[in-house]
Design an enzyme around this catalytic site. Sequence first.
Site, PDB file in Angstrom:
ATOM      1  N   CYS A  50       0.833  -1.210   0.000  1.00 47.04           N
ATOM      2  CA  CYS A  50       0.000   0.000   0.000  1.00 47.04           C
ATOM      3  C   CYS A  50       0.863   1.255   0.000  1.00 47.04           C
ATOM      4  CB  CYS A  50      -0.973  -0.042   1.177  1.00 47.04           C
ATOM      5  SG  CYS A  50      -2.332   1.120   1.003  1.00 47.04           S
TER       6      CYS A  50
ATOM      7  N   HIS B 132      -3.652  -5.702   1.274  1.00 50.58           N
ATOM      8  CA  HIS B 132      -2.953  -5.873   2.553  1.00 50.58           C
ATOM      9  C   HIS B 132      -2.943  -7.330   3.010  1.00 50.58           C
ATOM     10  CE1 HIS B 132      -2.443  -1.622   3.776  1.00 50.58           C
ATOM     11  NE2 HIS B 132      -3.501  -1.421   3.006  1.00 50.58           N
TER      12      HIS B 132
ATOM     13  N   GLU C  46      -1.132  -8.579   5.269  1.00 47.51           N
ATOM     14  CA  GLU C  46      -0.928  -8.626   6.726  1.00 47.51           C
ATOM     15  C   GLU C  46      -2.238  -8.443   7.485  1.00 47.51           C
ATOM     16  OE1 GLU C  46      -0.549  -6.093   4.910  1.00 47.51           O
ATOM     17  OE2 GLU C  46      -1.007  -4.262   6.006  1.00 47.51           O
TER      18      GLU C  46
END
Lengths: 984, 266
Positions: B95, B223, B225
């Site tokens: 990002c 994302h 994560e």
Amino acid sequence: MIHRIEISYIDKWRDAKSESVKSRITEILNLPVTKVNHREVYTIQAEIDSSAAEKVANELNNPVIQKVRTAATVEGNYNWLIVVGYRPGVTDNLGRTAFTAVGDIIGRKLKDTEEKVFSSAEYLIESPGLSRKNAESIGKNLLANELIQSVAVFSKEEVINNGIPDNIPAVSGFKGGNIETVDLNVSDVELKRISKENTLALSLEEMQTIQKYFRNTEGRENLGLPAEPTDVELECLAQTWSEHCKHKIFDAEIDYEDNDGNREQIKSCFKTFIKKSTDEISREVDWLQSVFHDNAGVIAFNDKIDLVYKAETHNSPSALDPYGGAMTGIVGVNRDPMGTGQGANLLINVWGYCLGSPFAPQKEVPEGLLHPRRLRDGIHKGVIDGGNQSGIPYGSGWEFFDERYTGKPLVFCGTVGTLPKKAGKVRGFEKTIEPGDLIVMAGGKIGKDGIHGATFSSEELHMDSPVQAVQIGDPITQKMMSDFIYEIRDRNLYRFITDNGAGGLSSSIGEMAAECNGCIMDLGKAPLKYSGLDPWEILVSEAQERMSFAVPKENINEFLETAKQREVEATVLGEFTNSGKFHLLYNNRTVGCLDIDFMHNGSPKMKLKAKWQPPKWKEPSITELQSRDIKKDIVKLTGSLNICSNEYKARQYDHEVKGLSVVKPYIGKEADVRNDSAVFMSEPLGTEGIVLSSSILPRYSDIDTYHMMASVIDSAIRKAVAAGADYNHIAGLDNFCWPDPVQSDKTPDGEYKLAQLVRANQALYDYTKIFKCPCISGKDSMKNDSTRGGRKISIPPTVLFSTISKIDDITKSLTLAPEFAGDYIYVIGKTKAELGGSEYYSMLGFIGNNVPKVDGDKAAELYAAVSNVTDNELARSICVPGSGGLATAFVRMAIAGKNGLDIETDRIPADNGLTLPELLFSETNTRFLVTVDPEKAATFEKALEGFTLSRAGIVTEKRILRIGSISIKQKDIEKAYKTTLDKI
Amino acid sequence: MEVKSLIITGYGLNCETETKAAFDYCGATSDLIHLNDILKEKNILNSYHILSFIGGFSFGDHLGGGTVFANKVKYGLKEQITEFIKSGKLIIGICNGFQTLIRMGLLPGLKENYFTSQKVALDWNDSGVFRDSWVTLKTNPESPCVFIKDINKIELPIRHGEGKFVAEKDILDELESENLVAFRYADKNGRPTSQFPYNPNGSLNNIAGICDPTGRIFGLMPHPEAYLSPYNHPNWRTAKESGTLRCEGAGTLIFRNAVEYIKEKL
């Protein structure tokens, strides 16, 4: 030298921002426009040469999509140029970042106050024939808020002939450092005038108390002080005693009389109802850690962390500058958990707004007020930017629309934080101050922003509301500060931390000084954004992103050194003492000295009268109800503002950052239905979770605030239980927003409004006790009236009741979406004829009288039982019928599950003789809709034996919502649900 | 061997906790270090194998996502990062980190030239607003990207305002011919599409993530994560009741690929 850097889009790429401006000009202002081109302009005032400026320009530019120039472009296809910059002294976040960037690129930091970078936006409007007046209207009514921004409009001819003036809004012309003495040896009329003219918001009685205090105080001359108060002292008392900080109405002595003539003497609503309930519950539960004496309440969670939760409102500033005001709302409430105990990590944000209809005709909006749609866009944008840029996910968000919020919108923002059980050597939720500790302020610098915020919000919004009362948040400065705090927290470099919010240093250091009974602080040491502030302004400025600390002397070097390495401003302002005095200096000269005891305990208690007289509203006749086309009504209600989807705005808020989201704000097969609660893990990959829910029902206040309060408590707790929360571990937050309840010429119905407040508090005590749901934090905002444009608009008495609770195993959490065709649908709880204050009545233009009530004891038993149902995984989905009743609950379930529902209306448990509208639209409390796997149906029914329960339907694959004889196609209700606020 | 991961923090970045959790869960040892501390002691980079430019809002995205942070890194750590790449180590940008890698000229790193002038850009979403939603990504099986090994299709959340991938046609063609496109936005069945909301931002060629020619520098807008736990997925309940719930969040696949690569190759 002054350099201009102008960055614009390369024509071949789509410029989404300019397109959005263009469509808003046509949609909102109804003006013709062919094309809009916007460009960013940075004006650098610094000792750098042209080649350095050229280098900066090239580095800032994104060469793939943008072009950059260091001169003004005057040619092009446009008719008008609109330049929007900031007014002097207003926070310019873009300019501040560019200031840092320029330093990185030229290889030396720019000089702090001498060199400057200002940002501005330029809009080139192509619209042949557009008049100057209309071009100005685009500037003033769409692109800029003149309160904080400057707008200049030039025709193309003017630009070509005269060029574009440099944008340098530097603050100048203030000498600063003035200290005035205020003569209080004057008549009562004069005292009132002094209070009014200086936005002190002090009553005559309070002014007289201050007058007397100074008459009786001896020895001031020994400190070099005049016998009369200095402006520093008077301002300090005004902040400390403001309604905003002191909660005078909640603390007032009230003579309450009900409609039967029974009188009750209430010492303080806060102590008699809210605190008393929590105190009593604290003897029965073992998870309350710290309540009422810190910035936010703390409850136990597990053996590693405690939870902190606080919600605030930021209404008055948001009315004036929705973007800046709302952003300050969210980043401001972030600082409450951050300033609780040893400083909590921020985990989850929540938001909710009460607004006028975005579709209200302009002519219905009083002169001087912003249109609700503009307010709404600005408020959302402010909280979106504030929350997203701080890296905090939002858990739930809601909007409630009613024309009475046109005068003052309500902007609720809340934040959950986590405190470690142990921060270094001390317990996470504790804090102390020792005399000799240093007063340290860290974070942003002080400017004129936010002066009189606390006193101004303690008044109604009027023509002369001070413009400097609006602050703009700077989330990145705050983020850097919070990173710094968590880095040093466990090293125990400070003993005490608190935030600088309303009232600025006056409140934060004033409250801290009360902990150890004294302090001496030099206002001349405070870092300023620009010169020219008077000492009183430094004391009360509400400039944002600041925290105050008590730092032991032996730690100060390490504290300041770490701050410097993290580029966080930190300054020693003085020392805590035990002198009993709040002693203020300005460049070593005493400018104020007040007794701590007088500051905090000297204000006279308000004595107020409250008289309750229940209203009687018109009801629709039974025949009228029986003749309604229910199918049409369901569709229409689904699309109404308080029921429909606000997904377009909601998806602009980050809810996934931190990777903790389990039950998201929008849920279901296509994630397109707003859920009633949110579930988060407490840490990545964790199994223990936090459940959040809330409820707000202002329409019920029109009938009786007692039942309004009972209903918000019932429904907030019900939503938590439905999500899978442990019923025995639910804490509440109470946020009261009221119209002015003090009887006066301006408020002839003050005694009634105060009685509404008393009744809401009575219910709060009764029901939080029954549910054993203690309020751990709360806030009140008491002057939500507007007299702008010659029309008084008062909000309906509004309470947001929020809950925070624990779920031991997130894998057992539930949403309202029925995912499996064939599952049984159960209705729990008996429906009554309770359409009073409902969304349905509102749609028909009625208020009614049968407001939903709560049988607390029954509800408490039921919630414990349902908590067992979720814990034993006997339910597949649970929906809480709320506004719109069973009908819109079925609608939301069907859309979420992308399944049909078959409901037998005669199997819905209900009182005898209900009309169909009463059955489907009554907002009766203490009900659930549960879907259950048929294989588990018997166990489920057994678990709820003794409660009102009926299997009233089944989940189907048909994509049709059938309620008795009414059949509605899924696509019709989905369209109704999604269209109203689509892309709005 | 101990795989060491360095996660740069500070200035408004905010995904450090979950990115550390991701690498540590997948077998690495991660350190969170503020950019200023790295700039003070630049050779610290040598002791790490994986460098992460994480998500967040460095400098509030003012002047465009990643712009100001990229300048700081470029002017401060150019030599050390060049050395880091040469020694066969891994860099991921997620990002805001992806935006930063692009602004620095580390991606796409055509012909293995780094810190070049910027070749591609992440522009404002076509909608003009920030968006948070889950998307389906289809991998390019021909891509040399080491982070996406054995992944065919993956669901991840996106949350950005500036994520629309754009470049001039010749650059796009080179990205395609060199197979540097790693992830594309796709519909539920894994077919790349430009249709909103599957392609949430209007990215050209539906590009969601790219790598450099070595496959060791990877940038993506979604994302991973934020999908470590299976209970992060928006439809986990349905999967759980149907017995199809993954035992791990799919985001872990990307981090594990990185850790395993280091174990094998270094």
